[in-house]
Design a protein around this motif. Structure first.
Motif, PDB file in Angstrom:
ATOM      1  N   UNK A  54      45.020  49.330  82.150  1.00  0.00           N
ATOM      2  CA  UNK A  54      44.382  49.049  80.863  1.00  0.00           C
ATOM      3  C   UNK A  54      44.528  47.593  80.434  1.00  0.00           C
ATOM      4  N   UNK A  55      45.216  46.790  81.244  1.00  0.00           N
ATOM      5  CA  UNK A  55      45.285  45.345  80.988  1.00  0.00           C
ATOM      6  C   UNK A  55      44.119  44.601  81.628  1.00  0.00           C
ATOM      7  N   UNK A  56      43.378  45.289  82.478  1.00  0.00           N
ATOM      8  CA  UNK A  56      42.394  44.627  83.335  1.00  0.00           C
ATOM      9  C   UNK A  56      41.392  43.776  82.576  1.00  0.00           C
ATOM     10  N   UNK A  57      40.910  44.262  81.447  1.00  0.00           N
ATOM     11  CA  UNK A  57      39.904  43.503  80.704  1.00  0.00           C
ATOM     12  C   UNK A  57      40.526  42.406  79.847  1.00  0.00           C
ATOM     13  N   UNK A  58      41.851  42.394  79.765  1.00  0.00           N
ATOM     14  CA  UNK A  58      42.554  41.402  78.955  1.00  0.00           C
ATOM     15  C   UNK A  58      43.117  40.261  79.794  1.00  0.00           C
ATOM     16  N   UNK A  59      43.697  40.611  80.950  1.00  0.00           N
ATOM     17  CA  UNK A  59      44.371  39.631  81.791  1.00  0.00           C
ATOM     18  C   UNK A  59      43.824  39.714  83.215  1.00  0.00           C
ATOM     19  N   UNK A  60      43.659  38.547  83.838  1.00  0.00           N
ATOM     20  CA  UNK A  60      43.296  38.520  85.254  1.00  0.00           C
ATOM     21  C   UNK A  60      44.524  38.872  86.092  1.00  0.00           C
ATOM     22  N   UNK A  61      44.314  39.097  87.382  1.00  0.00           N
ATOM     23  CA  UNK A  61      45.455  39.346  88.258  1.00  0.00           C
ATOM     24  C   UNK A  61      46.366  38.119  88.304  1.00  0.00           C
ATOM     25  N   UNK A 236      56.473  42.558  62.892  1.00  0.00           N
ATOM     26  CA  UNK A 236      56.804  41.165  63.203  1.00  0.00           C
ATOM     27  C   UNK A 236      57.038  40.995  64.702  1.00  0.00           C
ATOM     28  N   UNK A 237      57.661  41.999  65.335  1.00  0.00           N
ATOM     29  CA  UNK A 237      57.889  41.923  66.785  1.00  0.00           C
ATOM     30  C   UNK A 237      56.568  41.849  67.542  1.00  0.00           C
ATOM     31  N   UNK A 238      55.536  42.535  67.047  1.00  0.00           N
ATOM     32  CA  UNK A 238      54.227  42.483  67.703  1.00  0.00           C
ATOM     33  C   UNK A 238      53.646  41.076  67.633  1.00  0.00           C
ATOM     34  N   UNK A 239      53.826  40.401  66.497  1.00  0.00           N
ATOM     35  CA  UNK A 239      53.365  39.020  66.384  1.00  0.00           C
ATOM     36  C   UNK A 239      54.125  38.120  67.361  1.00  0.00           C
ATOM     37  N   UNK A 240      55.430  38.340  67.459  1.00  0.00           N
ATOM     38  CA  UNK A 240      56.231  37.550  68.402  1.00  0.00           C
ATOM     39  C   UNK A 240      55.788  37.800  69.839  1.00  0.00           C
ATOM     40  N   UNK A 241      55.571  39.072  70.186  1.00  0.00           N
ATOM     41  CA  UNK A 241      55.175  39.408  71.560  1.00  0.00           C
ATOM     42  C   UNK A 241      53.803  38.839  71.886  1.00  0.00           C
ATOM     43  N   UNK A 242      52.859  38.939  70.952  1.00  0.00           N
ATOM     44  CA  UNK A 242      51.520  38.408  71.198  1.00  0.00           C
ATOM     45  C   UNK A 242      51.567  36.896  71.393  1.00  0.00           C
ATOM     46  N   UNK A 243      52.344  36.213  70.547  1.00  0.00           N
ATOM     47  CA  UNK A 243      52.475  34.767  70.703  1.00  0.00           C
ATOM     48  C   UNK A 243      53.129  34.421  72.034  1.00  0.00           C
ATOM     49  N   UNK A 244      54.139  35.191  72.424  1.00  0.00           N
ATOM     50  CA  UNK A 244      54.823  34.930  73.692  1.00  0.00           C
ATOM     51  C   UNK A 244      53.860  35.045  74.863  1.00  0.00           C
ATOM     52  N   UNK A 245      53.029  36.076  74.869  1.00  0.00           N
ATOM     53  CA  UNK A 245      52.077  36.254  75.963  1.00  0.00           C
ATOM     54  C   UNK A 245      51.092  35.085  75.999  1.00  0.00           C
ATOM     55  N   UNK A 248      52.940  32.061  77.405  1.00  0.00           N
ATOM     56  CA  UNK A 248      53.202  32.205  78.841  1.00  0.00           C
ATOM     57  C   UNK A 248      51.940  32.006  79.668  1.00  0.00           C
ATOM     58  N   UNK A 249      50.798  32.417  79.109  1.00  0.00           N
ATOM     59  CA  UNK A 249      49.524  32.288  79.831  1.00  0.00           C
ATOM     60  C   UNK A 249      48.804  30.987  79.497  1.00  0.00           C
ATOM     61  N   UNK A 250      49.491  30.090  78.801  1.00  0.00           N
ATOM     62  CA  UNK A 250      48.954  28.750  78.486  1.00  0.00           C
ATOM     63  C   UNK A 250      47.638  28.805  77.726  1.00  0.00           C
ATOM     64  N   UNK A 251      47.525  29.734  76.796  1.00  0.00           N
ATOM     65  CA  UNK A 251      46.333  29.813  75.959  1.00  0.00           C
ATOM     66  C   UNK A 251      46.354  28.638  74.977  1.00  0.00           C
ATOM     67  N   UNK A 252      45.164  28.199  74.578  1.00  0.00           N
ATOM     68  CA  UNK A 252      45.085  27.005  73.736  1.00  0.00           C
ATOM     69  C   UNK A 252      44.958  27.325  72.248  1.00  0.00           C
ATOM     70  N   UNK A 253      45.139  28.596  71.862  1.00  0.00           N
ATOM     71  CA  UNK A 253      44.984  28.958  70.458  1.00  0.00           C
ATOM     72  C   UNK A 253      46.304  29.395  69.824  1.00  0.00           C
TER      73      UNK A 253
END
Length: 275
Positions: A54-61, A236-245, A248-253
């Motif tokens: 279920x991560x497939x449409x969110x993250x590449x391999x 708050x943990x969800x916000x931390x986890x989303x920011x961490x991902x 880690x994936x070098x997103x620019x936002x």
């Protein structure tokens, strides 16, 4: 089975590009490798462990491999740390450093993810290590049953690509943020109290959160006055986890150098700049 034979083994056992846990465990047993190493090879060969379907449409391999090879340090393994750890392990973060000197107590049962009747009296960091292995057996967890200290920062946080704040003391948070600045590691702050929570980010080349937290040293956290219900820690943990991902994936936002405040009673959200 040697390592070189694993890609062909994955190809023979994959279904729609997915490798089941049973297949990965079979490969680990036959090759003598850890499940972490087997899933690393699967991802590097273009095959996705089925738990991430279920991560497939969110993250590449490639993204999933990056997460798998990343280490996140959790300083504080109670309300915020436990929920963050679970979310990140389910996303596919492969390596964790969990730091907490405390054991689960009865008053933690109302809000801390891994506090159960059976875990009462046991060290939080060790319980999280066991629970993450049950959620995602490919994870590697280093558990440290000790308090964070600035003078041990390089040893405790070494290898981490990002550090998450799950503490309940402004004094120690300030030290942690300062240590992250000195080590050039991104830092994600979180705090809760009653219906309220706050969340902020500090980039690897900044100390804005360290300065802000230092100004609050000596203050007592709001949780001692307002209490902590079950719903603010995972929020708050969800916000931390989303920011961490994203980091880690070098997103620019990523919203660097900002503090976000939430009031779940009024469902209001505000943001302020630290810089």
């Amino acid at each position: 089975m040697n390592r070189d034979a694993l890609p062909a083994f994955f190809e023979a056992h994959q279904i729609d590009g997915l490798i089941s846990l049973a297949t990965a465990e079979q490969a680990a047993q036959a090759s003598g490798l850890t499940l972490y190493d087997v899933e690393d090879m699967a991802l590097a060969s273009g095959f996705l462990p089925k738990r991430y379907q279920r991560n497939r449409t969110l993250f590449s391999i490639a993204d999933q491999l990056t997460l798998h090879r990343s280490r996140v340090a959790l300083v504080g393994c109670g309300g915020l740390g436990g929920h963050s750890a679970e979310m990140l392990a389910r996303c596919g973060v492969g390596c964790f450093t969990c730091i907490d000197p405390d054991s689960f107590a009865e008053h933690n049962l109302n809000r801390q993810r891994f506090c159960t009747i059976s875990s009462l009296g046991r060290p939080k960091a060790e319980v999280i290590a066991e629970e993450l292995a049950d959620i995602n057996p490919a994870t590697q967890v280093d558990a440290h049953v000790e308090a964070f200290r600035f003078d041990c920062a390089s040893d405790l946080l070494g290898g981490a690509r990002i550090v998450l704040d799950g503490l309940d003391s402004f004094d120690v948070r300030s030290e942690l943020a300062s240590a992250c600045g000195a080590l050039s590691v991104p830092f994600i702050h979180g705090a809760i109290g009653g219906w309220y929570g706050q969340f902020g980010t500090q980039s690897a080349d900044s100390d804005v959160l360290a300065q802000w937290l230092n100004s609050a040293c000596g203050k007592v956290g709001l949780e001692s006055e307002l209490g902590n219900p079950s719903f603010t820690p995972p929020f708050i943990a969800a916000l931390q986890a989303a920011a961490a991902v994203k980091i880690l994936l070098s997103k620019d936002d990523v919203f660097w150098g900002k503090l976000f405040f939430c009031d779940l009673r009024r469902m209001s959200f505000d943001a302020g700049s630290l810089g």
